[in-house]
Design an enzyme around this catalytic site. Structure first.
Site: not given
Ligand SMILES: [Zn+2]
Length: 880
Positions: A326, A303-304, A307, A268-270
């Site tokens: 990270e 997590h995302e 961020h 996934a991407m934040e």
């Molecule tokens: Zn990350």
């Protein structure tokens, strides 16, 4: 082999950007045959740069340049130059507006970096260097700009148009087209840019922040996935609340969006305000997701989201600092998961991953520090070292400072650096300044690669009642680094007397009634600690709760391990003692005669685990799992995988045969009539039950078969359904397993996430996943080379989890993997470079295997036009 060798980039050559961008205005015209990107940047010379006369250099990759204008006038052809992956504008004023128009082809983008199409929708992935595949830009994280983005597309085909920030304008255009404009008020690096356009359903919710602001929460998925969003939405709200309570971090925009995409290189991407997820990391329902998937989804959503502060508001100065965001964020999501479930189980899972895979990375040709000093392709550095070891480093700071000072440190870090691009050193300095502690030596954790080895010996002076621990540390050499310095290691321990009672730890003759657990701070190569007033020789419980990412060596007897397994008050070490015992027993059988005795006390220890229902069942479920083949390989010198596999299978067979009655009883006892729940207790019972089932089928037990068939038929959730399927697939019941596979596929063939599980259960199975069967899976109608999840679930699972089938003496597994890597390198180099990793550690294996692994690597090296990603991995793996 490629002719122009990729350049190595060094941390010590870092220079501040010569130009800064304050504002970017983007306009995307999206069409079926391509996209036109208009970019207008407000650029100024960086006062901190020494390069006052430098030309303007912008990064670009696979772009077709249509025009360049400066302050409104189109530039003549000799005013700028396209130099490979750069656009250079020779002479520019101190401050100006630059407009660049490019044409790109998202529909042909198979690398899945930049703007591409997945299941008919447009989506982006810009970290680390994908934005340069969209337009020319100073694509580096220390250039932070305010983005405004207008997206235009056909309204019927793409009713939903998204980008970062808040929507500020929308409207109709000619020809059935429409547009939406988004503005993100927070300056950000280009890697956090995101765009999505598609025909998606919208799931809505809201969240009220601690200051009383209402945030719109949105999930966008394909219509067929509309029923699989609730869990992630809930997880998002839990994360938002937790980050307010534990870190004092409130969400900042008016809207937070999550989009699920099937074709995605990462998890996934934040992206600011618009997180993009791999479908497998966000979509879930009781019928289609296992307990493990639910937990993974909760952790990744958190997590995302986390961020937004640790990564977006405060970002990385350069990619060498990747662990700044990270490592810290993985630590935060691990804390969150521990709070949501069982902290001991979470710690066991994290330590297992670290010891099996990160330690292997740390001992291999790609070993690098948490803050690397150089790289060729940054995509190769999204590693376990950056993420998991990076998180352990932050955890150690937390251990050293304690809750309160750590929170002071994180508050200071966010306050001091909000809106900045900073370094891991800035993070450590904030922790130092807030706590008054000197973390000078501690910084070596960021600089030195390799897993420290802590060797412990002890002696006991009965007359004086003194127990002494001698502790030595060493950090092994790694590529490019030797002669390392001792590191600052928080080493948690306790001592137990014969009755299993904790012994007070008095560090001097004067001290009395000391604590029963201490964190010793190791800073020298060698330390000696004396514990006074110890009435009898104790059993040491070392590195409790895995207080540092190190290997501990101590000559435990099997007696001591059995004792710790049943007495250690530290849940983690109880589990660890069981693992060490099982490892010892399995190792003693590698290459041993067929009639070699299997430690009877191991059987008895497992018997009491199975019988004692008063124990924490979540811990028991973990303790029953034998160490994996991958972990046993990691511990071996010159690993002979088939021999390790045989030894482990023998122990499993022996345990299952000796404990058959107990397994049947455990299976029946842990079968509940209650509705499906995701509590730690319910998860533990399902895990126990499926382990018992797997063991019974491993010995081809008829009653076990009946259980499995009934479970497949009656299961109301995917954990039990897949547990039964996995047990059948790994058994010798060939007809039943084929039938179970066929029925499972028929039932779930229209659900890509479940089909991926169906692939990987087979690919990871020694019974059902031999090479000819793997090749057949690649021909299956549901397999798709363009979809990274499918590639991972077949090729990745085979090479990474099905070790005995992959490491065949004839080298066929290696040759197969090399062929697939070459095939993928042309379309998706990031995935190809990750897939090749099982071959990189050829030196670790017995020579007859290692030689052939090396030959397979050479085969890849000799391919024409190798990508930079794969080239770097192969080059380092073949270096002496
Ligand atoms: Zn990350």
């Amino acid at each position: 082999m490629r002719t122009n060798q990729p350049q190595t980039i060094y941390l010590n050559e870092y220079q501040v950007p010569a130009y800064l961008v304050d504002h970017v205005d983007l306009r995307f015209e999206l069409f079926e045959d391509g996209a036109r990107v208009h970019s207008t940047m407000a650029v100024r010379r960086n006062p901190e740069s020494a390069q006052a006369e430098a030309p303007l250099e912008l990064n670009g990759d696979s772009l077709k340049l249509e025009s360049v204008s400066l302050d409104g006038s189109q530039l003549a052809g000799d005013a700028y130059e396209e130099q490979g992956d750069k656009l250079v504008v020779h002479t520019v004023p101190a401050q100006f507006e630059l407009n660049v128009v490019t044409w790109i082809e998202p529909q042909n983008n198979t690398r899945l970096e930049g703007l591409y199409k997945s299941s008919g929708m447009f989506c982006t992935q810009c970290e680390a260097e994908g934005f340069r595949c969209i337009t020319y830009y100073p694509d580096r994280p220390d250039v932070m700009a305010v983005f405004r983005t207008r997206v235009e597309a056909d309204k019927a085909a793409y009713p939903i148009l998204l980008s970062n920030g808040n929507p500020i304008e929308q409207g109709e255009l000619e020809g059935g087209r429409h547009f939406v404009t988004w503005e993100d008020p927070f300056p950000k690096p280009a890697y956090l840019f995101a765009l999505v356009a598609g025909d998606l359903v919208e799931k809505k919710d809201t969240f009220t922040t601690c200051s009383g602001r209402t945030i719109d929460l949105r999930m966008y998925v394909e219509p067929r996935n509309a029923a699989k969003c609730d869990f992630a939405m809930d997880a998002l709200k839990r994360s938002m609340r937790w980050d307010e309570e534990v870190y004092g971090r409130e969400y900042d925009l008016d809207i937070f969006m999550i989009v699920a995409v099937d074709d995605f290189n990462m998890g996934a991407m934040e992206n600011k305000g618009l997180n993009i997820f791999n479908s497998s990391c966000v979509l879930a329902s009781q019928e289609t997701a296992t307990d493990a998937s639910f937990q993974r989804i909760e952790a990744i959503v958190a997590h995302e989201y986390f961020h937004n502060w640790s990564g977006n508001r405060v970002t990385c100065r350069d990619w060498f600092q990747l662990s700044l965001k990270e490592g810290f964020t993985v630590f935060r999501d691990a804390q969150f998961s521990a709070d949501m479930g069982s902290p001991t189980v979470k710690r066991i899972e994290d330590a297992t991953l670290l010891r099996t895979a990160q330690f292997a990375e740390d001992a291999g040709p790609m070993a690098h520090p948490v803050r690397p000093a150089s790289y060729m392709e940054i995509s190769n550095f999204y590693t376990l070292t950056i993420y998991e070891k990076g998180a352990e480093v932050v955890r150690m700071i937390h251990n050293l400072l304690g809750d309160e000072l750590f929170r002071k440190g994180s508050d200071l870090y966010f306050e001091r650096h909000d809106g900045q691009a900073v370094t891991t050193d800035d993070f450590v300095r904030a922790m130092e300044d807030a706590s008054g502690r000197d973390l000078g030596q501690f910084r070596l954790w960021y600089e030195q690669a390799g897993t420290p080895v802590v060797t412990v010996s002890d002696d006991y002076d009965e007359q004086r009642g003194i127990y002494r621990l001698n502790i030595r540390q060493s950090v092994p050499d790694t590529p490019g680094q030797s002669g390392k310095k001792p590191q600052h290691i928080p080493f948690s321990l306790g001592l137990l007397d014969k009755a299993g009672e904790p012994v007070p730890l008095n560090l001097s003759a004067e001290e009395q009634g000391g604590p029963v657990e201490r964190v010793l701070e190791l800073t020298e190569t060698e330390h000696s600690f004396e514990f006074h007033g110890v009435p009898e020789r104790p059993v040491p419980s070392l590195l409790r709760n895995f207080s540092a990412p190190v290997r501990v060596q101590y000559p435990w007897s099997r007696e001591q391990l059995l004792f710790l397994m049943s007495h250690d008050p530290d849940g983690f070490n109880r589990w660890d003692a069981g693992q060490r015992l099982a490892v010892d027993v399995i190792q003693s059988l590698v290459g041993a005669a067929d009639d070699a005795e299997i430690e009877p006390r191991l059987v008895e220890a497992y018997r009491s685990l199975l019988n004692d229902a008063s124990l924490d069942q979540a811990l028991v479920a973990k303790m029953l799992l034998l160490p994996s083949e991958a972990y046993l390989v990691e511990l071996a010198d010159q690993a002979d995988v088939p021999a390790i596999h045989e030894a482990r299978q023998r122990v499993l067979t022996h345990l299952a045969e000796s404990l058959r009655e107990e397994l049947v009883a455990c299976y029946q006892r842990s079968k509940t009539q209650a509705d499906y729940q995701l509590t730690p207790d319910a998860i533990a019972l399902r895990s126990l039950r499926n382990t018992a089932l797997a063991w019974l089928l491993h010995i081809k037990d008829a009653q076990g078969l009946a259980f499995a068939l009934e479970q497949s038929r009656a299961a109301d959730n995917m954990t039990d359904r897949l547990g039964a399927l996995r047990a059948l697939v790994n058994s010798d019941f060939v007809d039943e397993r084929e039938q179970a596979l066929a029925e499972f596929y028929d039932q779930f063939s229209d659900d890509p996430q479940v089909v991926e599980m169906w692939f990987s259960v087979q690919a990871a199975s020694h019974q059902a996943g031999q090479l000819p069967q793997i090749q057949a899976l690649l021909q299956h109608t549901a397999f798709d080379w363009k979809n990274p999840n499918k590639v991972r679930s077949v090729v990745g699972a085979f090479a990474g989890q099905n070790l005995a089938a992959f490491h065949k003496a004839d080298g066929s597994g290696y040759q197969f993997l090399a062929d697939q890597v070459c095939r993928l390198d042309d379309s998706n180099p990031q995935i190809a470079a990750r897939l090749i990793s099982p071959l990189t550690r050829w030196k670790k294996f017995a020579p007859q295997y290692g030689r052939q692994m090396k030959a397979a690597l050479e085969l890849v090296r000799n391919k024409n036009e190798l990508s930079r990603d794969v080239y770097e991995v192969v080059l380092k793996s073949l270096a002496d």
